[in-house]
Scaffold this motif. Structure first.
Motif, PDB file in Angstrom:
ATOM      1  N   ILE A  94      22.857  49.763  65.849  1.00 32.91           N
ATOM      2  CA  ILE A  94      23.205  48.434  65.332  1.00 32.91           C
ATOM      3  C   ILE A  94      23.303  48.493  63.809  1.00 32.91           C
ATOM      4  CG2 ILE A  94      22.456  46.018  65.121  1.00 32.91           C
ATOM      5  CD1 ILE A  94      23.449  46.898  67.953  1.00 32.91           C
ATOM      6  N   GLY A  95      22.358  49.170  63.167  1.00 34.77           N
ATOM      7  CA  GLY A  95      22.424  49.347  61.719  1.00 34.77           C
ATOM      8  C   GLY A  95      23.664  50.118  61.305  1.00 34.77           C
ATOM      9  N   ASP A  96      24.001  51.160  62.067  1.00 39.29           N
ATOM     10  CA  ASP A  96      25.214  51.936  61.782  1.00 39.29           C
ATOM     11  C   ASP A  96      26.449  51.045  61.856  1.00 39.29           C
ATOM     12  OD1 ASP A  96      23.718  54.332  61.581  1.00 39.29           O
ATOM     13  OD2 ASP A  96      23.859  54.660  63.749  1.00 39.29           O
ATOM     14  N   LEU A  97      26.512  50.208  62.882  1.00 39.44           N
ATOM     15  CA  LEU A  97      27.651  49.294  63.049  1.00 39.44           C
ATOM     16  C   LEU A  97      27.726  48.306  61.891  1.00 39.44           C
ATOM     17  CD1 LEU A  97      29.994  48.062  64.647  1.00 39.44           C
ATOM     18  CD2 LEU A  97      28.295  46.768  65.974  1.00 39.44           C
ATOM     19  N   ILE A  98      26.607  47.777  61.472  1.00 37.42           N
ATOM     20  CA  ILE A  98      26.588  46.810  60.360  1.00 37.42           C
ATOM     21  C   ILE A  98      27.086  47.472  59.071  1.00 37.42           C
ATOM     22  CG2 ILE A  98      25.065  45.454  58.858  1.00 37.42           C
ATOM     23  CD1 ILE A  98      23.414  44.848  61.439  1.00 37.42           C
ATOM     24  N   TRP A  99      26.565  48.660  58.775  1.00 37.51           N
ATOM     25  CA  TRP A  99      26.998  49.360  57.559  1.00 37.51           C
ATOM     26  C   TRP A  99      28.482  49.704  57.621  1.00 37.51           C
ATOM     27  CZ3 TRP A  99      24.646  49.558  53.087  1.00 37.51           C
ATOM     28  CH2 TRP A  99      23.262  49.399  53.037  1.00 37.51           C
ATOM     29  N   ALA A 100      28.931  50.275  58.735  1.00 38.82           N
ATOM     30  CA  ALA A 100      30.342  50.671  58.856  1.00 38.82           C
ATOM     31  C   ALA A 100      31.252  49.446  58.740  1.00 38.82           C
ATOM     32  CB  ALA A 100      30.572  51.389  60.187  1.00 38.82           C
ATOM     33  N   SER A 101      30.877  48.356  59.379  1.00 39.16           N
ATOM     34  CA  SER A 101      31.697  47.142  59.349  1.00 39.16           C
ATOM     35  C   SER A 101      31.753  46.526  57.951  1.00 39.16           C
ATOM     36  CB  SER A 101      31.148  46.116  60.340  1.00 39.16           C
ATOM     37  OG  SER A 101      31.158  46.645  61.641  1.00 39.16           O
ATOM     38  N   THR A 102      30.624  46.504  57.275  1.00 36.40           N
ATOM     39  CA  THR A 102      30.585  45.958  55.918  1.00 36.40           C
ATOM     40  C   THR A 102      31.488  46.769  54.989  1.00 36.40           C
ATOM     41  OG1 THR A 102      28.338  45.122  56.233  1.00 36.40           O
ATOM     42  CG2 THR A 102      29.082  45.414  53.960  1.00 36.40           C
ATOM     43  N   MET A 103      31.392  48.079  55.074  1.00 40.64           N
ATOM     44  CA  MET A 103      32.212  48.933  54.211  1.00 40.64           C
ATOM     45  C   MET A 103      33.693  48.841  54.590  1.00 40.64           C
ATOM     46  SD  MET A 103      30.135  50.047  52.021  1.00 40.64           S
ATOM     47  CE  MET A 103      28.673  49.043  52.178  1.00 40.64           C
ATOM     48  N   ALA A 104      33.994  48.764  55.890  1.00 40.40           N
ATOM     49  CA  ALA A 104      35.389  48.626  56.323  1.00 40.40           C
ATOM     50  C   ALA A 104      35.976  47.333  55.755  1.00 40.40           C
ATOM     51  CB  ALA A 104      35.472  48.629  57.850  1.00 40.40           C
ATOM     52  N   TRP A 105      35.220  46.240  55.848  1.00 42.72           N
ATOM     53  CA  TRP A 105      35.697  44.969  55.302  1.00 42.72           C
ATOM     54  C   TRP A 105      35.944  45.090  53.793  1.00 42.72           C
ATOM     55  CZ3 TRP A 105      33.088  41.934  51.658  1.00 42.72           C
ATOM     56  CH2 TRP A 105      33.756  40.760  51.310  1.00 42.72           C
ATOM     57  N   ALA A 106      34.982  45.666  53.070  1.00 46.96           N
ATOM     58  CA  ALA A 106      35.120  45.785  51.612  1.00 46.96           C
ATOM     59  C   ALA A 106      36.346  46.618  51.242  1.00 46.96           C
ATOM     60  CB  ALA A 106      33.860  46.407  51.009  1.00 46.96           C
ATOM     61  N   LEU A 107      36.561  47.717  51.951  1.00 48.04           N
ATOM     62  CA  LEU A 107      37.691  48.591  51.653  1.00 48.04           C
ATOM     63  C   LEU A 107      39.027  47.937  52.005  1.00 48.04           C
ATOM     64  CD1 LEU A 107      36.088  51.924  52.880  1.00 48.04           C
ATOM     65  CD2 LEU A 107      36.713  51.377  50.504  1.00 48.04           C
ATOM     66  N   GLU A 108      39.039  47.109  53.054  1.00 47.44           N
ATOM     67  CA  GLU A 108      40.277  46.453  53.486  1.00 47.44           C
ATOM     68  C   GLU A 108      40.609  45.212  52.664  1.00 47.44           C
ATOM     69  OE1 GLU A 108      40.140  45.506  57.702  1.00 47.44           O
ATOM     70  OE2 GLU A 108      39.114  47.403  58.062  1.00 47.44           O
ATOM     71  N   GLU A 109      39.593  44.433  52.315  1.00 46.19           N
ATOM     72  CA  GLU A 109      39.838  43.089  51.784  1.00 46.19           C
ATOM     73  C   GLU A 109      39.505  42.891  50.307  1.00 46.19           C
ATOM     74  OE1 GLU A 109      41.353  40.799  53.552  1.00 46.19           O
ATOM     75  OE2 GLU A 109      41.379  42.051  55.356  1.00 46.19           O
ATOM     76  N   THR A 110      38.849  43.831  49.680  1.00 49.52           N
ATOM     77  CA  THR A 110      38.447  43.663  48.283  1.00 49.52           C
ATOM     78  C   THR A 110      38.880  44.882  47.470  1.00 49.52           C
ATOM     79  OG1 THR A 110      36.283  44.769  48.301  1.00 49.52           O
ATOM     80  CG2 THR A 110      36.354  42.499  49.147  1.00 49.52           C
ATOM     81  N   PRO A 111      38.854  44.782  46.146  1.00 51.20           N
ATOM     82  CA  PRO A 111      39.145  45.959  45.323  1.00 51.20           C
ATOM     83  C   PRO A 111      37.930  46.884  45.178  1.00 51.20           C
ATOM     84  CG  PRO A 111      38.816  44.042  43.923  1.00 51.20           C
ATOM     85  CD  PRO A 111      38.743  43.559  45.345  1.00 51.20           C
ATOM     86  N   CYS A 112      36.814  46.527  45.776  1.00 48.64           N
ATOM     87  CA  CYS A 112      35.568  47.290  45.618  1.00 48.64           C
ATOM     88  C   CYS A 112      35.657  48.653  46.286  1.00 48.64           C
ATOM     89  CB  CYS A 112      34.391  46.527  46.217  1.00 48.64           C
ATOM     90  SG  CYS A 112      34.119  44.927  45.445  1.00 48.64           S
ATOM     91  N   ARG A 113      35.230  49.661  45.553  1.00 47.09           N
ATOM     92  CA  ARG A 113      35.168  51.009  46.102  1.00 47.09           C
ATOM     93  C   ARG A 113      33.756  51.575  45.994  1.00 47.09           C
ATOM     94  NH1 ARG A 113      38.388  49.004  48.291  1.00 47.09           N
ATOM     95  NH2 ARG A 113      40.600  49.396  48.397  1.00 47.09           N
TER      96      ARG A 113
END
Length: 166
Positions: free
Chosen positions: A78-97
């Motif tokens: 569950i923690g892995d899913l939360i981290w992966a999803s958060t980073m996927a969202w940031a990479l897709e929707e924000t300029p944050c790297r």
């Protein structure tokens, strides 16, 4: 294989009986988000298993991670899913790297456990935040003293997704 994105992660979560949702607000050009993972227990009930909260600026200053919670006795995936999803969202929707967080100093053992956990995710300690006047802005943002850590969103995503998909 297509590079995993948030939509794919939602589908994978659903196939495992989980519900993955992200709520995003954008006041004053700042993304504010809350990502949750739950388990459907009946037609009308969902048990919350974990969540991540944070915000991101319009510039590339980085994703600011504030709260990461996973329930007790919950599968570590569950923690892995939360981290992966958060980073996927940031990479897709924000300029944050890059992502920034504070491993709060509660007590020695807990602080060391937090730092080790974040290092495994791909974060590195940049500096200690203590009682110096220069630390006041960071203490106000994160609400305490601790280790200020930074990680590359792509690297955190890859490590987390690999663990989630095993």
């Amino acid at each position: 294989m297509t590079k995993p994105n948030l939509t794919l992660l939602e589908k994978e979560a659903s196939e495992r009986g989980l519900l993955l949702r992200i709520q995003v607000r954008r006041p004053l050009n700042i993304w504010s988000f809350k990502l949750v993972v739950g388990e459907i227990t009946s037609n009308t009930k969902i048990q919350l298993l974990g969540e991540m909260k944070g915000w991101a600026y319009q510039n590339t200053k980085g994703l600011q991670l504030d709260t990461m919670k996973v329930g007790k006795n919950v599968n570590s995936k569950i923690g892995d899913l939360i981290w992966a999803s958060t980073m996927a969202w940031a990479l897709e929707e924000t300029p944050c790297r890059s992502a920034r967080l504070l491993a709060i100093y509660d007590e020695n053992n807990q602080h060391e456990i937090l730092q080790r956990y974040f290092r495994r995710r791909g974060f590195n300690t940049v500096r200690k935040v203590g009682s110096s006047p220069l630390d006041l802005p960071l203490r106000l943002v994160w609400g305490g003293a601790g280790a200020f850590m930074v990680g590359n969103c792509e690297k955190v995503f890859e490590r987390s997704y690999r663990s989630w998909s095993e």
